[in-house]
Scaffold this motif. Structure first.
Motif, PDB file in Angstrom:
ATOM      1  N   MET A 139      13.106 -74.353 -61.874  1.00  0.00           N
ATOM      2  CA  MET A 139      13.443 -73.325 -60.909  1.00  0.00           C
ATOM      3  C   MET A 139      14.858 -72.827 -61.184  1.00  0.00           C
ATOM      4  N   ILE A 140      15.045 -71.534 -61.121  1.00  0.00           N
ATOM      5  CA  ILE A 140      16.354 -70.932 -61.367  1.00  0.00           C
ATOM      6  C   ILE A 140      17.279 -71.212 -60.185  1.00  0.00           C
ATOM      7  N   ARG A 141      18.476 -71.713 -60.512  1.00  0.00           N
ATOM      8  CA  ARG A 141      19.468 -72.062 -59.480  1.00  0.00           C
ATOM      9  C   ARG A 141      20.547 -70.990 -59.424  1.00  0.00           C
ATOM     10  N   ILE A 142      20.791 -70.506 -58.218  1.00  0.00           N
ATOM     11  CA  ILE A 142      21.781 -69.452 -57.999  1.00  0.00           C
ATOM     12  C   ILE A 142      22.886 -69.977 -57.093  1.00  0.00           C
ATOM     13  N   LEU A 143      24.132 -69.755 -57.509  1.00  0.00           N
ATOM     14  CA  LEU A 143      25.285 -70.030 -56.656  1.00  0.00           C
ATOM     15  C   LEU A 143      25.741 -68.680 -56.116  1.00  0.00           C
ATOM     16  N   LEU A 144      25.648 -68.510 -54.803  1.00  0.00           N
ATOM     17  CA  LEU A 144      26.019 -67.273 -54.132  1.00  0.00           C
ATOM     18  C   LEU A 144      27.370 -67.444 -53.461  1.00  0.00           C
ATOM     19  N   ALA A 145      28.339 -66.608 -53.838  1.00  0.00           N
ATOM     20  CA  ALA A 145      29.661 -66.616 -53.210  1.00  0.00           C
ATOM     21  C   ALA A 145      29.830 -65.279 -52.485  1.00  0.00           C
ATOM     22  N   GLU A 146      29.796 -65.334 -51.164  1.00  0.00           N
ATOM     23  CA  GLU A 146      29.879 -64.125 -50.322  1.00  0.00           C
ATOM     24  C   GLU A 146      30.605 -64.494 -49.046  1.00  0.00           C
ATOM     25  N   ASP A 147      31.722 -63.807 -48.764  1.00  0.00           N
ATOM     26  CA  ASP A 147      32.525 -64.167 -47.595  1.00  0.00           C
ATOM     27  C   ASP A 147      31.962 -63.656 -46.272  1.00  0.00           C
ATOM     28  N   ASP A 148      31.101 -62.658 -46.291  1.00  0.00           N
ATOM     29  CA  ASP A 148      30.501 -62.138 -45.065  1.00  0.00           C
ATOM     30  C   ASP A 148      29.293 -63.004 -44.702  1.00  0.00           C
ATOM     31  N   GLU A 149      29.389 -63.699 -43.575  1.00  0.00           N
ATOM     32  CA  GLU A 149      28.351 -64.665 -43.209  1.00  0.00           C
ATOM     33  C   GLU A 149      26.968 -64.038 -43.057  1.00  0.00           C
ATOM     34  N   ALA A 150      26.886 -62.878 -42.402  1.00  0.00           N
ATOM     35  CA  ALA A 150      25.590 -62.225 -42.219  1.00  0.00           C
ATOM     36  C   ALA A 150      24.984 -61.822 -43.563  1.00  0.00           C
ATOM     37  N   MET A 151      25.787 -61.268 -44.443  1.00  0.00           N
ATOM     38  CA  MET A 151      25.306 -60.871 -45.765  1.00  0.00           C
ATOM     39  C   MET A 151      24.883 -62.099 -46.564  1.00  0.00           C
ATOM     40  N   ARG A 152      25.664 -63.169 -46.479  1.00  0.00           N
ATOM     41  CA  ARG A 152      25.347 -64.420 -47.198  1.00  0.00           C
ATOM     42  C   ARG A 152      23.984 -64.961 -46.750  1.00  0.00           C
ATOM     43  N   THR A 153      23.758 -64.975 -45.437  1.00  0.00           N
ATOM     44  CA  THR A 153      22.484 -65.464 -44.894  1.00  0.00           C
ATOM     45  C   THR A 153      21.332 -64.568 -45.334  1.00  0.00           C
ATOM     46  N   TYR A 154      21.537 -63.279 -45.264  1.00  0.00           N
ATOM     47  CA  TYR A 154      20.543 -62.271 -45.623  1.00  0.00           C
ATOM     48  C   TYR A 154      20.140 -62.405 -47.101  1.00  0.00           C
ATOM     49  N   LEU A 155      21.128 -62.506 -47.974  1.00  0.00           N
ATOM     50  CA  LEU A 155      20.864 -62.626 -49.407  1.00  0.00           C
ATOM     51  C   LEU A 155      20.201 -63.958 -49.749  1.00  0.00           C
ATOM     52  N   THR A 156      20.665 -65.021 -49.107  1.00  0.00           N
ATOM     53  CA  THR A 156      20.084 -66.345 -49.351  1.00  0.00           C
ATOM     54  C   THR A 156      18.600 -66.344 -49.008  1.00  0.00           C
ATOM     55  N   ARG A 157      18.274 -65.826 -47.835  1.00  0.00           N
ATOM     56  CA  ARG A 157      16.868 -65.777 -47.408  1.00  0.00           C
ATOM     57  C   ARG A 157      16.007 -64.993 -48.385  1.00  0.00           C
ATOM     58  N   ALA A 158      16.481 -63.832 -48.778  1.00  0.00           N
ATOM     59  CA  ALA A 158      15.708 -62.974 -49.683  1.00  0.00           C
ATOM     60  C   ALA A 158      15.471 -63.653 -51.029  1.00  0.00           C
ATOM     61  N   LEU A 159      16.496 -64.268 -51.569  1.00  0.00           N
ATOM     62  CA  LEU A 159      16.355 -64.922 -52.871  1.00  0.00           C
ATOM     63  C   LEU A 159      15.479 -66.164 -52.790  1.00  0.00           C
ATOM     64  N   GLU A 160      15.598 -66.917 -51.703  1.00  0.00           N
ATOM     65  CA  GLU A 160      14.735 -68.097 -51.537  1.00  0.00           C
ATOM     66  C   GLU A 160      13.278 -67.679 -51.380  1.00  0.00           C
ATOM     67  N   GLN A 161      13.029 -66.602 -50.652  1.00  0.00           N
ATOM     68  CA  GLN A 161      11.657 -66.117 -50.497  1.00  0.00           C
ATOM     69  C   GLN A 161      11.079 -65.642 -51.823  1.00  0.00           C
ATOM     70  N   ALA A 162      11.950 -65.211 -52.729  1.00  0.00           N
ATOM     71  CA  ALA A 162      11.510 -64.781 -54.063  1.00  0.00           C
ATOM     72  C   ALA A 162      11.319 -65.978 -55.011  1.00  0.00           C
ATOM     73  N   GLY A 163      11.604 -67.198 -54.527  1.00  0.00           N
ATOM     74  CA  GLY A 163      11.343 -68.394 -55.317  1.00  0.00           C
ATOM     75  C   GLY A 163      12.542 -69.007 -56.010  1.00  0.00           C
ATOM     76  N   TYR A 164      13.742 -68.563 -55.669  1.00  0.00           N
ATOM     77  CA  TYR A 164      14.949 -69.112 -56.286  1.00  0.00           C
ATOM     78  C   TYR A 164      15.547 -70.209 -55.421  1.00  0.00           C
ATOM     79  N   CYS A 165      16.233 -71.135 -56.059  1.00  0.00           N
ATOM     80  CA  CYS A 165      16.997 -72.159 -55.364  1.00  0.00           C
ATOM     81  C   CYS A 165      18.410 -71.607 -55.193  1.00  0.00           C
ATOM     82  N   VAL A 166      18.868 -71.464 -53.948  1.00  0.00           N
ATOM     83  CA  VAL A 166      20.154 -70.826 -53.682  1.00  0.00           C
ATOM     84  C   VAL A 166      21.095 -71.784 -52.967  1.00  0.00           C
TER      85      VAL A 166
END
Length: 124
Positions: A1-28
């Motif tokens: 599984m592809i592992r992604i490290l997401l660095a985003e200071d905006d909490e809402a954007m971080r949560t939003y991006l994490t959810r979308a990428l996890e739903q697409a099958g990535y480990c975030v």
């Protein structure tokens, strides 16, 4: 599984991006700053660093440069809402992919998939 490290200071954007990428099958793994991401790059292997450029303490460009030194096989993608910043990023981190805000989540997932097409093809 592809592992992604997401660095985003905006909490809402971080949560939003994490959810979308996890739903697409990535480990975030999501963090709030470059300073928080750096020790993780030193101790774990990630396939992709997905980073906002404008962040307090350590910006995404510096984080990407440090990531390249510590983990040269980790791909880098920036997300930003600032055109001038993206010009600086393309000069200082030329191998990085750039995605400008606002973007649709399907565009983000599609860009991540494109970055790893060679990996997917090799595993067939």
């Amino acid at each position: 599984m592809i592992r992604i490290l997401l660095a985003e200071d905006d909490e809402a954007m971080r949560t939003y991006l994490t959810r979308a990428l996890e739903q697409a099958g990535y480990c975030v793994v999501a963090v709030a700053s470059g300073a928080e991401a750096l020790p993780m790059i030193k101790t774990e292997i990630y396939d992709l660093l997905l980073s906002d450029i404008v962040m307090p303490e350590m910006d995404g460009i510096e984080l990407a440069q440090r990531c390249n030194e510590l983990s040269p096989d980790t791909k880098v993608m920036f997300i930003t809402g600032f055109a001038a910043v993206s010009l600086r990023a393309s000069r200082e981190a030329p191998q990085a992919k750039m995605l400008s805000k606002p973007f649709h989540l399907k565009d983000l997932v599609m860009e991540v998939e494109r970055m790893f097409e060679d990996v997917a093809a090799a595993s067939l």
